[in-house]
Enzyme design. Structure first.
Site, short mmCIF file in Angstrom:
data_model
loop_
_atom_site.label_atom_id
_atom_site.label_comp_id
_atom_site.label_asym_id
_atom_site.label_seq_id
_atom_site.Cartn_x
_atom_site.Cartn_y
_atom_site.Cartn_z
N ASP A 1 -6.74 -1.35 -23.91
CA ASP A 1 -6.26 -1.54 -22.55
C ASP A 1 -5.97 -0.19 -21.89
O ASP A 1 -5.20 0.61 -22.41
CB ASP A 1 -4.98 -2.39 -22.63
CG ASP A 1 -4.39 -2.73 -21.28
OD1 ASP A 1 -4.74 -2.09 -20.29
OD2 ASP A 1 -3.57 -3.66 -21.23
N SER B 1 -6.24 -3.55 -17.06
CA SER B 1 -5.31 -4.46 -17.72
C SER B 1 -5.31 -5.82 -17.04
O SER B 1 -6.37 -6.42 -16.84
CB SER B 1 -3.91 -3.82 -17.75
OG SER B 1 -3.07 -4.49 -18.66
#
Length: 849
Positions: free
Chosen positions: A680, A395
């Site tokens: 993600d 992320s």
């Protein structure tokens, strides 16, 4: 012996979600690392005779069911077969036999689906998922499947397996995936003077091979023209499917509908069709043939079938790639010298004694980017960066890592320069990212990506926006460019994390970890990797079919750190701490039932029969709305055309024993789909632990930097659960109430009973002693110094909220300094972990391990 799963009345799209298989959870067999190898296996002929059904209740309340059975065995045939319809009967009889040729090494799962035919749409009543492995050849076996014990609904099917006369053939496998030889069917359409067409229209030839990578090809032709239309075509096929080249000759006729407006309506008319069995073509020889199409038409073709070599473009192995191995050899020499200096050793440790240290940065948007700079700066100040092997991000941390690796020697330079540049970008206005000029640029870039053959999604747009946020200029760099930053092992080896998901699946139900490095991208779960330069290109059966340009870093950064790649259920989970609870009430009731047969053969991978009672038709609507991820990054699946090995469930990465997990359905798993959907990784475990816990990387020490404030230990607890399910050594995470209420700067977790478990040092994002000390042991004295250290990281008014992309310079500096300080203030525990890891390594070497 057989394995079967029963699925009750449910609409077809819900089949993967509602199906379930129960494995007896046993201690897993240590099968070791599977490397690519050749195996030779025989063929079998499987006859499936659908006999009858009893007491079937259809979906129409006024009439009895109009039943038929559909059969799907995708490892043997690309097409679905079906019985005829028996009208208005609760006890339909078919006595219809279907023949399949199956290959022993692959997991052959047969789907038997009972339908009630309807004028508008066929209603799926029940599905049986049947594992044909274990059926003894030469003896018919009749099975009665209890579809609904309460209503005594049953389905009778007879199976007969016999050895095939075809000679055994080789496959390539790593023990989880299987690759068959790929056949390339190349040809051209020759001009045919015998075609007689109407002058009112045009003619086209439609070519297709069921199961081929290429879809149907439409080639226009005008045999009455003077032009030569030797049009080439190519199909890549699995010859094990016994495919056929299907040819259709079609004419489009233009009919004038309105003489005033001159409106033209086009009609298509089938002039003829024919087939060519691909198996009948000699390999390596060009063949000229005339295909009769009926009604006096024929077509001249020149065709050549070429068989691929075993030199695959997909690496099938669970071992590290050669480039990573070479990196580790060089890096360990550097780490040995660094450890001797840092730990004040008399002699430099040998290569086998050097502990493997991995740095993990969690997610958290700009907060994670900023904090990771501080943590790395602290490690650099302690001279520990040269002792680390891996730097892994997920992320928001990937934004920091990707920025650092633009400099090929970043870890040997004072990080204050990189931090100052990041400070300028983070504190600058982001309004320019949404100017009309910038929007036009985004549109042009997305069109360019599409023209390159890429699948373009919202995530690509988000990546372009992130590029402007972080760099404020175009960034043409690619992930493979970072090879320069590790070629001399001058920096830690970077690994970026993403997860592969499925549409209409909740995040907790199914995710697969995908790793990105400068040299390879792949899934360690399947032992399948491709060169980073080739990721995003088109593959089939392990071979590169169509090369596309490598995606730019901005697209990858958009996917690695997409704060918007969540389903509504994910958003609810993140914001209020729990998912949409009403979805649970709509879930199916799952019952484990006996299949009516006494099974004496014990197999750890045997599937038990399960009955699924659906929650209702409204379930599909709610799942589409609340669990779909429309912003996932879609790309071509490089595992397309590969099959699951018959023993794939023995690999520890598969959770086929666990409830409704998709791992129990090889026909539904990632290698069997056309596209990958990547998001993600923070929507799974918000730290890339799974990428360094694989035994191949043999990591001794994990420096876990957690930059999420609402759950400072959640990544550890989720990782512990992940490891327990897969029998991966990991220390027990034991926390006190005080730890949860007021986390400290650093925690050390070890497992003294199992030296294979890594030593984990976990750094929550806290502002504790930094309030009083500006450096370890140096108290703050002036009011400005005290004010600088006295701030709250968490809170609704905090500048460090995840969706805030702009910090004031003062706030940026504070966050960098507190994370740097937290590392410096725990020098003793860092050195203790390294000494312990070094001792363990020496002990292992002394014991010959």
């Amino acid at each position: 012996m057989f394995r079967a799963v029963l699925l009750s009345r449910v609409s077809s799209p819900m089949l993967p979600l509602l199906t379930a298989v129960l494995f007896q959870k046993k201690e897993r067999e240590d099968t070791g690392l599977y490397h690519q190898r050749r195996e030779k296996h025989p063929y079998y002929n499987l006859a499936v005779k659908v006999l009858r059904a009893r007491n079937i209740k259809g979906t129409d309340l006024l009439t009895k069911a109009d039943c038929f059975v559909q059969l799907q065995l995708p490892t043997a045939s690309p097409n679905a077969d079906r019985t005829q319809v028996v009208d208005n009967s609760s006890n339909p009889e078919w006595n219809k036999t279907f023949q399949y040729r199956i290959h022993e090494p692959v997991k052959n799962m047969l789907y038997l689906t009972l339908f009630d035919e309807d004028f508008f749409a066929n209603d799926e009543l029940t599905s049986v998922v049947f594992d044909v492995e274990g059926i003894k050849p030469g003896k018919p076996i009749k099975r009665t499947f209890q579809l609904n014990p309460e209503d005594q609904e049953e389905l009778d099917v007879e199976f007969y397996l016999k050895k095939c006369s075809d000679a055994p053939t080789e496959v390539l496998t790593n023990g989880v995936l299987v690759a068959h030889p790929c056949l390339s069917l190349q040809g051209v359409i020759n001009k045919d003077e015998k075609l007689k067409l109407s002058e009112k229209g045009s003619c086209q030839v439609k070519l297709s091979v069921p199961g081929a990578y290429e879809k149907q090809l439409c080639i226009p032709c005008r045999p009455d023209s003077d032009e030569d239309f030797r049009t080439p075509f190519v199909f890549h096929v699995d010859k094990e499917m016994c495919p056929e080249l299907e040819v259709e000759l079609e004419q489009s006729i233009n009919i004038l509908q309105d003489e005033i407006t001159s409106d033209i309506e086009k009609h298509s008319m089938l002039l003829g069709q024919g087939t060519v069995p691909v198996k009948s073509l000699p390999v390596g020889q060009e063949v000229d043939m005339t295909i009769p199409l009926g009604k006096g038409h024929s077509l001249d073709l020149s065709v050549k079938a070429e068989e691929s070599t075993w030199d695959l473009d997909v690496r099938l192995s669970f071992d590290l790639c050669e480039e990573e191995k070479k990196f580790l050899d060089k890096r360990k020499k550097m780490a040995s010298r660094a450890l001797m200096k840092t730990l004040k050793l008399k002699d430099a440790p040998g290569k086998d004694e050097v502990p493997v240290v991995a740095i993990l940065g969690s997610g958290g948007g700009i907060r994670a980017l900023t904090s990771l700079y501080g943590s790395l700066s602290g490690l650099q100040q302690l001279s520990l960066l040269d002792s680390t092997m891996y730097l892994c991000g997920i992320s928001g941390s990937t934004w920091c890592v990707s920025a650092l690796y633009k400099d090929t020697d970043w870890s040997h330079k004072d990080l204050q320069g990189a931090i100052g540049d990041a400070r300028d970008k983070v504190s600058s206005s982001k309004a320019g990212a949404f100017s009309s000029e910038r929007i036009k640029y985004y549109i042009q870039e997305l069109k360019s990506m599409q023209n390159d053959g890429r699948k373009v999604s919202f995530t690509d747009l988000w990546g372009l926006i992130i590029q402007h946020f972080l760099h404020q200029k175009d960034d043409p760099s690619k992930l493979s460019d970072q090879q320069k930053a590790v070629r001399r092992a001058q920096n830690p080896y970077p690994i970026y994390a993403a997860i592969s998901v499925r549409h209409n699946f909740r995040r907790d139900d199914f995710t697969e970890w995908c790793e990105f490095t400068p040299y390879e991208v792949g899934f360690r779960k399947y032992g399948a990797f491709v060169r980073t330069e080739d990721f995003g290109s088109e593959f089939f059966m392990g071979h590169l079919i169509q090369k596309h340009p490598e995606a730019r870093m901005c697209s990858l950064m958009g996917m690695w750190g997409s704060a918007f790649a969540a389903s509504l259920d994910d958003v609810c989970l993140k914001t209020v701490g729990s998912g949409l609870s009403f979805l649970e009430s709509l879930k199916d009731i799952i019952k484990v039932i006996d299949d009516g047969q006494r099974l004496h053969f014990q197999d750890c991978s045997r599937l038990k029969t399960r009955l699924i009672i659906p929650g209702g038709p409204i379930l599909q609507i709610f799942q589409d709305i609340f669990t779909s991820r429309v912003t996932s990054w879609e790309t071509f699946n490089f595992m397309n055309g590969l099959y699951l090995h018959k023993d794939y469930v023995k690999n520890r990465n598969f959770l086929a024993w666990k409830g409704t997990h998709l791992d129990a359905f090889p026909n539904q798993l990632t290698p069997m789909v056309d596209s990958l959907y990547l998001v993600d990784g923070g929507f799974s475990i918000n730290s890339p632990f799974p990428l360094v816990l694989q035994p191949e990387r043999d990591v001794d020490v994990i420096l876990s930097f957690n930059y999420s404030w609402e759950a400072p230990f959640q990544v550890l607890l989720l990782t512990q659960k992940y490891c327990e399910e897969r029998d991966i050594p990991f220390p027990q995470i034991i926390l006190s109430e005080d730890d949860v209420k007021k986390p400290k700067e650093c925690y050390m977790f070890t497992d003294d009973k199992n030296p294979k478990a890594p030593i984990v040092l976990h750094f929550p994002l806290v502002n504790d002693t930094f309030r009083k000390y500006k450096a370890p042991g140096v108290e703050r004295k002036s009011e400005d110094e005290k004010s600088f250290g006295d701030f709250v990281i968490e809170g609704k008014d905090s500048p460090y909220r995840t969706l805030n992309f702009t910090y004031e310079p003062h706030d940026f500096d504070r966050l960098v300094e507190v994370t740097r300080y937290n590392v410096l203030n725990n020098k003793a525990i860092l050195l203790k972990a390294l000494n312990l890891a070094l001792s363990r390594r020496k002990l292992k070497k002394g014991n010959g391990l």
